[in-house]
Design an enzyme around this catalytic site. Sequence first.
Site, PDB file in Angstrom:
ATOM      1  N   SER A  14       0.856  -1.176   0.000  1.00 15.46           N
ATOM      2  CA  SER A  14       0.000   0.000   0.000  1.00 15.46           C
ATOM      3  C   SER A  14       0.895   1.230   0.000  1.00 15.46           C
ATOM      4  O   SER A  14       1.792   1.328  -0.837  1.00 15.46           O
ATOM      5  CB  SER A  14      -0.943  -0.025   1.215  1.00 15.46           C
ATOM      6  OG  SER A  14      -1.828   1.067   1.188  1.00 15.46           O
ATOM      7  N   HIS A  41      -2.841  -0.858  -3.259  1.00 16.85           N
ATOM      8  CA  HIS A  41      -3.981   0.035  -3.132  1.00 16.85           C
ATOM      9  C   HIS A  41      -3.817   1.188  -4.132  1.00 16.85           C
ATOM     10  O   HIS A  41      -2.901   2.009  -3.993  1.00 16.85           O
ATOM     11  CB  HIS A  41      -4.073   0.586  -1.710  1.00 16.85           C
ATOM     12  CG  HIS A  41      -4.356  -0.485  -0.704  1.00 16.85           C
ATOM     13  ND1 HIS A  41      -4.358  -0.261   0.654  1.00 16.85           N
ATOM     14  CD2 HIS A  41      -4.659  -1.800  -0.846  1.00 16.85           C
ATOM     15  CE1 HIS A  41      -4.644  -1.373   1.299  1.00 16.85           C
ATOM     16  NE2 HIS A  41      -4.830  -2.325   0.402  1.00 16.85           N
ATOM     17  N   ASP A 133      -4.504  -4.544   6.052  1.00 15.59           N
ATOM     18  CA  ASP A 133      -4.829  -5.390   4.900  1.00 15.59           C
ATOM     19  C   ASP A 133      -3.703  -6.400   4.661  1.00 15.59           C
ATOM     20  O   ASP A 133      -2.531  -6.056   4.678  1.00 15.59           O
ATOM     21  CB  ASP A 133      -5.030  -4.515   3.659  1.00 15.59           C
ATOM     22  CG  ASP A 133      -5.649  -5.297   2.505  1.00 15.59           C
ATOM     23  OD1 ASP A 133      -6.110  -6.417   2.749  1.00 15.59           O
ATOM     24  OD2 ASP A 133      -5.665  -4.775   1.382  1.00 15.59           O
TER      25      ASP A 133
END
Length: 850
Positions: A14, A41, A133
Amino acid sequence: MSAESTRIVGLGASAGGLAPLEAFLAGIPPESNMAYVVVQHLDPNHKALLTELLQRVTHMPVREATQGMSIKPNCVYVIPPNTELSVVDGSLHLARPVEPRGLRLPINVLFSSLASALGERAIGVVLSGMGSDGTLGLQAIKSVGGLTAVQQPDTAQYDAMPQSAIAADCVDILAPPGDLPARILSCLAQEPDQNTPDVHSVEPDARSTPLQRILRLLQERTRHDFSLYKPSTLHRRIERRMGIHEIATLSHYADFLEHNPQEIDLLFKEVLIGVTRFFRDTAVWQHLAETTLAELLARDSGASHLRAWVVGCSTGEEAYSLAMIFTEVLEKLPQPHGFTLQIFASDLSPDAIATARRGYYPAEISSSVSAERLARFFSPRNKGYQINSDIRELVLFAQQDVVLDPPFTRLDLISCRNLLIYFDPSLQRKLIPLFHYSLRDGGVLLLGSSETIGRYTQLFSPIESKLRLYRRQNKVQSDTARLPVKSFPPLSWISKELPVPPSYSPPTTTDNLQTAADQVLLQVYAPAAVVVNDEGDIVYISGRTGKYLEPAAGKANWNFHAMVREGLRTPIGSALRQIGNQSEPLQLQTLQVQLPGGGTQSIDVTVQALREPAALRGMKMIVFRDIAPPQADPKNKNQSKTTTQQIHTAELQQCQDEIQALREENRASREELQSANEELQSTNEELQSTNEELTTSKEEMQSMNEELQTINSEMQTKLDDLALAQSDMRNLLNSIDIAILFLDQSLNLRRFTDRASKIISIREGDIGRPLSDLTTTLQYPELNDDARNTLNTLAFSEKQIATTDNRWFTVRIMPYCRLDNVIDGVVITLLDITETKKLERSLREDLQQE
């Protein structure tokens, strides 16, 4: 290599993830024969440049994933914006995100699909990023025996995602991103070839390899044998401990273990790390609730009390999930129904069992437990959830080794999910018959998604093969349904066995009279005696001890304190504690013991610590001698009365001694409780202080967050103002209808007006090109030199230049000066003077005519 056999590495990142992704891909050796799927992401509203950026650092082709794209080795696949990427049947599957922006977890989606599709061949890697995540996805991969890796937090720009995975205890490899490929390939190289036959008939010497040395040390320290665990699993857990101590080889780590027993305990905990969560694999629990449990309750066996065994329960989530499902099923039955359930949940790890018994879980379980079940079966407590007592009472937790300890029997359901994957095939083949032996007729066996019953189709029939649900076959041939007790002796038999080699006497042709007489004397006339070890376990019995010992009720227990009869437990127990500090034997006189048929018997007991021979060193011998009752003599009643009084006095003294011993034990217990209470009070004060500090930190963080939000708003306002000013400037330049070129210090084109594009052949794509490369209609070959001269001397330049299409322009060159008074290029202005030139020529012609 087929798609099914290709190893797939899932990479999740991310914020701050581009640099570690580049370092990871750059560290992959040529022809690794693995495929790499990258999930980052991304902004859903903008075109991503990740594919082009990653292609610069790797020789492998980097492609943006498309629906149904087949996965090939030595290729990199990148997630497109605003999608969720998963692996299904060896190909890539794209789906629109269901959750709103900000709540999407695409890394978990990819990792979970890898766990389902590849099982123990799945590999997940978490790199830099904010949030958590990837943690649940790594847990899913680890639960099926796959390999998990995480970027070392101190090398990550944002360490929240790596830290979350580490806190969940689901990490096999922890290293900087550039080192992760080599570490992953090293782990895969240690896995045995699946085609190699499993051979256990001849065991090599325990010292033949470093791994076997480590397993021997573990067994000696913990009494648990890990030799039948998969070597790949053991290597991963051992490598993690080696990395902590910066030890390079297994041999050196084995030496380290020999000199550091506490490290053996830490390695034992590392090997036993379990991964679980509530209601893992939703389809399995849905089938249990709707079909399997209902069928068990509807059987004609007449049994209203169901028994279940959750093997390898870890921290209890699966056992409690079964209890909740059963409760929900019972609520749907007509009342009264009379059905009850007892769940036995076992695990090898004492820490995991302690956590399961507490029944307290963090707030993160809300991601796997529905809001209805949280409200029905849990109570909020300390920012977490406490399991309710009605569910807790359905589960009995116990520390147990499924390989060695006797199994639970007469069961209706066994759940052994994702445990067999850690065992080698030979141990798996022994456990399946054990489960068949433990189940009642028609009982149900539930295995993990990557596990099967193998070749034992005659023992179990599939209920739902995809969900790994099997039913016990009742009619089994005797040669196939061997009792597993022969293969799994009780742990006490193994762990208590003395390392004393059996004595060997060569056969003789003539009987030894002295030896034979000694044997008869020992067997007939020697007093009864037992030998116990430091823990009080009986290791040897001589003579008849039935008067003094009896087996304890329940599970077989050879501990002396559990078997000794009333009247002897307290004085002998006290003597065993005292004898360890002295060499002389302790004599206990005239103890009274209750006989099995009623009545009492007076006995003398001798307790002696053994120091010779070496095999018995550290053990204790307890010898029992009966006291013959006095003979009744009618001629001497006074002597009989005196003897009776002596017996009563001895009994009274024994009772007083027992009372005194109980008082001492009570006083010692009170002191220990007081000490523990003081420690708890001290801990409570420390926790209160810590809580106050955390509250202060929280307030400071909230304040900083508000400040950052304010700064962000201000910056956004400035950006809006700047965009508006830039728009105004563009409209101004275009409205004055003057050709203007802005050049930087290298005389490269920085900006231009629309009017300039009609004189010089330029467009938006020419931004950054040198002035000398531009084509123009101006008959001005010195333009580049004049611009360079103005930049160097800061002198203005103005010339009237004709064009090839008979137009005239005033070309003015002046320095570009920024607001901070720094020269940063030149500005070229082209003013159309064609009409002026025409008028000038016309006037000149008129003057000549006059």
